[in-house]
Design a protein around this motif. Structure first.
Motif: not given
Length: 122
Positions: A29-55
């Motif tokens: 959120f800091w790097l991309f200049g975005l506001e952190q809220d609950v919905a964005a945090t949930v979606m970012l963490r879910r994207c993180g798990m997509l990268f686990a599958g890609i790994a």
């Protein structure tokens, strides 16, 4: 760079993104200049798990040959190129800050790196 080394490097990046997105979402959120809220945090963490599958897929593809290598390379070019274009689009629209170019440079480098493998004859 060899396909094996490129996939191992992409594997390491995917692992780092998984850990960062799941454990330290505020950094993104800091790097991309975005506001952190609950919905964005949930979606970012879910994207993180997509990268686990890609790994895991990249780890398995590191010794791929023939058609399998071509398919993985094509997938990586589409994914990395698409992410870079999307980041540029979001920046132009004013929805993200200039930190998106940190990700964009890496994404373009990987897209270019996998390009020689998308048309290999097998």
């Amino acid at each position: 760079m060899s396909f094996r080394h490129l996939t191992l490097l992409a594997f390491l990046l995917s692992c780092a993104l998984t850990a960062g997105m799941v454990l330290f979402p505020f950094v993104f959120f800091w790097l991309f200049g975005l506001e952190q809220d609950v919905a964005a945090t949930v979606m970012l963490r879910r994207c993180g798990m997509l990268f686990a599958g890609i790994a895991i897929l990249l780890w398995g593809a590191r010794r791929a040959k023939g058609a399998t290598q071509v398919v993985f390379a094509r997938g990586m070019v589409v994914m990395m190129g698409g992410l870079a274009l999307l980041g540029l689009t979001e920046f132009i629209a004013g929805r993200v800050g200039p930190g998106i170019f940190v990700a964009g440079v890496v994404e373009v480098a990987f897209a270019i790196g996998f390009m020689p493998y998308i048309r290999r004859r097998f």
